[in-house]
Design an enzyme around this catalytic site. Structure first.
Site, short mmCIF file in Angstrom:
data_model
loop_
_atom_site.label_atom_id
_atom_site.label_comp_id
_atom_site.label_asym_id
_atom_site.label_seq_id
_atom_site.Cartn_x
_atom_site.Cartn_y
_atom_site.Cartn_z
N TRP A 246 -6.57 8.07 1.88
CA TRP A 246 -7.22 9.07 2.91
C TRP A 246 -7.14 10.48 2.31
O TRP A 246 -8.14 10.92 2.00
CB TRP A 246 -6.61 9.11 4.17
N LYS B 209 15.30 5.24 -2.58
CA LYS B 209 14.04 4.61 -2.09
C LYS B 209 14.75 3.63 -0.84
O LYS B 209 15.89 3.18 -1.04
CB LYS B 209 13.28 3.77 -2.97
N GLY C 297 -7.33 0.68 -1.64
CA GLY C 297 -6.32 0.96 -0.10
C GLY C 297 -7.56 1.59 0.64
O GLY C 297 -8.25 2.41 0.52
N PHE C 298 -6.75 1.76 1.77
CA PHE C 298 -7.22 2.79 3.00
C PHE C 298 -6.21 3.51 3.55
O PHE C 298 -6.49 3.78 4.85
CB PHE C 298 -8.50 2.27 3.84
N GLY C 299 -5.07 3.68 3.15
CA GLY C 299 -3.89 4.08 3.93
C GLY C 299 -3.88 5.78 3.78
O GLY C 299 -4.76 6.25 3.33
N ASN C 300 -2.52 6.35 3.99
CA ASN C 300 -2.44 7.59 3.95
C ASN C 300 -2.94 8.31 2.72
O ASN C 300 -3.48 9.45 2.52
CB ASN C 300 -1.09 7.84 4.08
N VAL C 301 -2.41 7.74 1.67
CA VAL C 301 -2.86 8.18 0.18
C VAL C 301 -4.32 8.16 -0.24
O VAL C 301 -4.68 9.16 -0.38
CB VAL C 301 -1.87 7.40 -0.91
N ASP D 89 6.54 6.01 3.14
CA ASP D 89 5.83 5.23 2.04
C ASP D 89 4.83 4.08 2.67
O ASP D 89 4.63 4.37 3.79
CB ASP D 89 6.90 4.53 1.07
#
Ligand code: GLU
Length: 441
Positions: free
Chosen positions: A236, A118, A230-234, A158
């Site tokens: 979504w 990471k 959340g409203f990020g990539n994941v 990430d």
């Protein structure tokens, strides 16, 4: 644990992640004296190496900015180091150590040959212009490029790092290395080595896993109300697949509060999540401003305050507390699948497990993201690209197999399935065995 606590007293998240795994594997570990003799646990909890570097860049005003960059190469027993980069103001070595540790077991669960790593920076993307993001990514790669490679260490996205950032990072890598080594990063654009479906993969995989978990419990996902954070990539990807499977996503959230969407999120709203992320404003209120008839914004509240059947934390570690778990239960929630890494606090997990709520941990639920990164690496190595269907079928197969591993190692004498134990033991056994076979190094 006592030794680690004394050695790293301030590394809270790292200690939390290690504690959970050690508690889960204790019984199995004690049945294997060969692990004890080789000091597998003592070796496994320490990263192989940590790179720390200064990242200096110019902001839009021409002022000099300095951040810290890190790459933690945690474990390479079953494959080259693999894991994302996180750009967030709260990034510390403790956070990246916990994420690298988790990644090692998660990657082992995917069935693909990938070790754990990471990295990231305390750079805060909030409020930054596109040019500033680009200059930061270039300065970051100027230090990192020499530590990574397609058979050595393969970073990806990430929190705070998506397709745009991977593009800027790759551009700079290519210039420095003077090689078109596509396999050095995953999450690339689909016209230059990226895998179809990689952007959706974490969310899609999480819903495939949730579907199998519910099915095993005799529950149909169709018609269920879902809260996503959340409203990020994941988030979504999770919204797309949940809707496709017939569930109704009624809540998304941000650091500013929650958006309640009583009739369920629509495709237009899901598309708008991408616009919101690209704006770097970090405000979920923007959804309610844009779709004022469908979504109602409440400041300061989390998604867990909305009555739902299924809770899907998709944002950040420790985002769901014991009190949140109690509120979910009181409102009729039956299942929580952790999509973010270590999204639930230990008290919340304990509450779920002792109050009849189905719970599965992030390292199993969200492994579809890194698994599809593994599929991207395979396509890069073969210099080909697969169709969306091929990738989706493989992703689905992998998530099914992760679910099966959890069931195999997590089924308790009374018949109930402890998904935390199952995921930890399955991942641990694979890594431990490989370490043993490779000798004392
Ligand atoms: N950051 C993601 C994770 O936590 C993906 C990592 C990757 O694709 O390498 O698993």
């Amino acid at each position: 644990m006592a030794r680690l606590q004394a050695k790293y007293p301030l590394e809270k998240e790292y200690l939390q992640a290690v504690q959970e795994v050690l508690e889960s594997i204790e019984e199995v570990y004690n049945q294997h004296p060969e692990f004890e003799a080789a000091k597998i646990v003592e070796r496994m909890v320490e990263p192989d190496r940590i790179f720390t570097f200064r990242v200096t860049w110019l902001d839009d005003k021409g002022e000099v900015q300095t951040n810290l960059g890190y790459r933690i190469q945690f474990n390479s027993a079953i494959g080259p180091y693999k894991g994302g980069l996180r750009f967030h103001r709260a990034v510390t070595p403790s956070m990246l150590k916990f994420l690298g540790f988790e990644q090692t077991f998660k990657n082992a669960l995917t069935t693909l040959p990938m070790g754990g790593a990471k990295g990231g920076s305390d750079f805060d993307p909030k409020g930054k212009s596109n040019d500033e993001i680009m200059r930061f990514c270039q300065a970051f790669m100027l230090e990192l490029w020499n530590c990574i490679g397609p058979d050595q260490d393969i970073p990806a996205g990430d929190v705070g790092v998506g397709g745009r950032e991977i593009g800027y990072l790759y551009g700079m890598y290519k210039k420095l290395a003077r090689q078109y080594n596509t396999g050095v990063l995953t999450g690339k654009g689909s016209t230059w080595g990226g895998s179809i479906l990689r952007p959706e993969a974490t969310g899609f995989g999480a819903l495939y896993f949730t579907h199998h978990l519910l099915e095993k419990a005799g529950i149909d996902i169709k018609g269920k109300k879902v809260a996503v954070s959340g409203f990020g990539n994941v988030a979504w990807g999770a919204c797309i697949k949940a809707t496709e499977l017939g569930a109704k996503v009624v809540a998304i959230s941000g650091p500013d509060g929650v958006c309640h969407i009583p009739d369920g999120i629509t495709p237009e709203m899901i598309d708008y999540m991408l616009v919101m992320r690209a704006s770097n404003r970090d405000k979920v209120e923007d959804m309610a401003t844009k779709f004022s008839e469908k979504a109602k914004f409440t400041p300061g509240k989390k998604s867990w305050s909305i009555p739902v059947d299924i809770a899907l934390p998709c944002a950040f570690q420790n985002e769901l507390s014991e009190d949140d778990a109690k509120e979910l239960k009181a409102n009729g929630c039956i299942c929580c699948c952790e999509v973010s890494n270590m999204g639930c606090q230990p008290g919340a997990i304990h509450f779920f497990q002792h109050n009849g709520i189905l719970f599965a941990p992030g390292k199993a639920v969200n492994a579809g993201g890194v698994a599809t990164s593994g599929l991207e690496m395979t396509q890069n190595a073969e210099h080909i690209s697969w169709s969306g269907k091929e990738v989706d079928d493989k992703l689905h197969f992998i998530m099914k197999s992760i679910h099966e591993q959890c069931v195999k190692f997590g089924t308790q004498p009374d018949g109930h399935i402890d998904y935390v134990k199952g995921a930890n033991i399955a991942g641990f056994m694979k890594v431990a065995q490989a370490m043993l076979e490779q000798g004392t190094i």
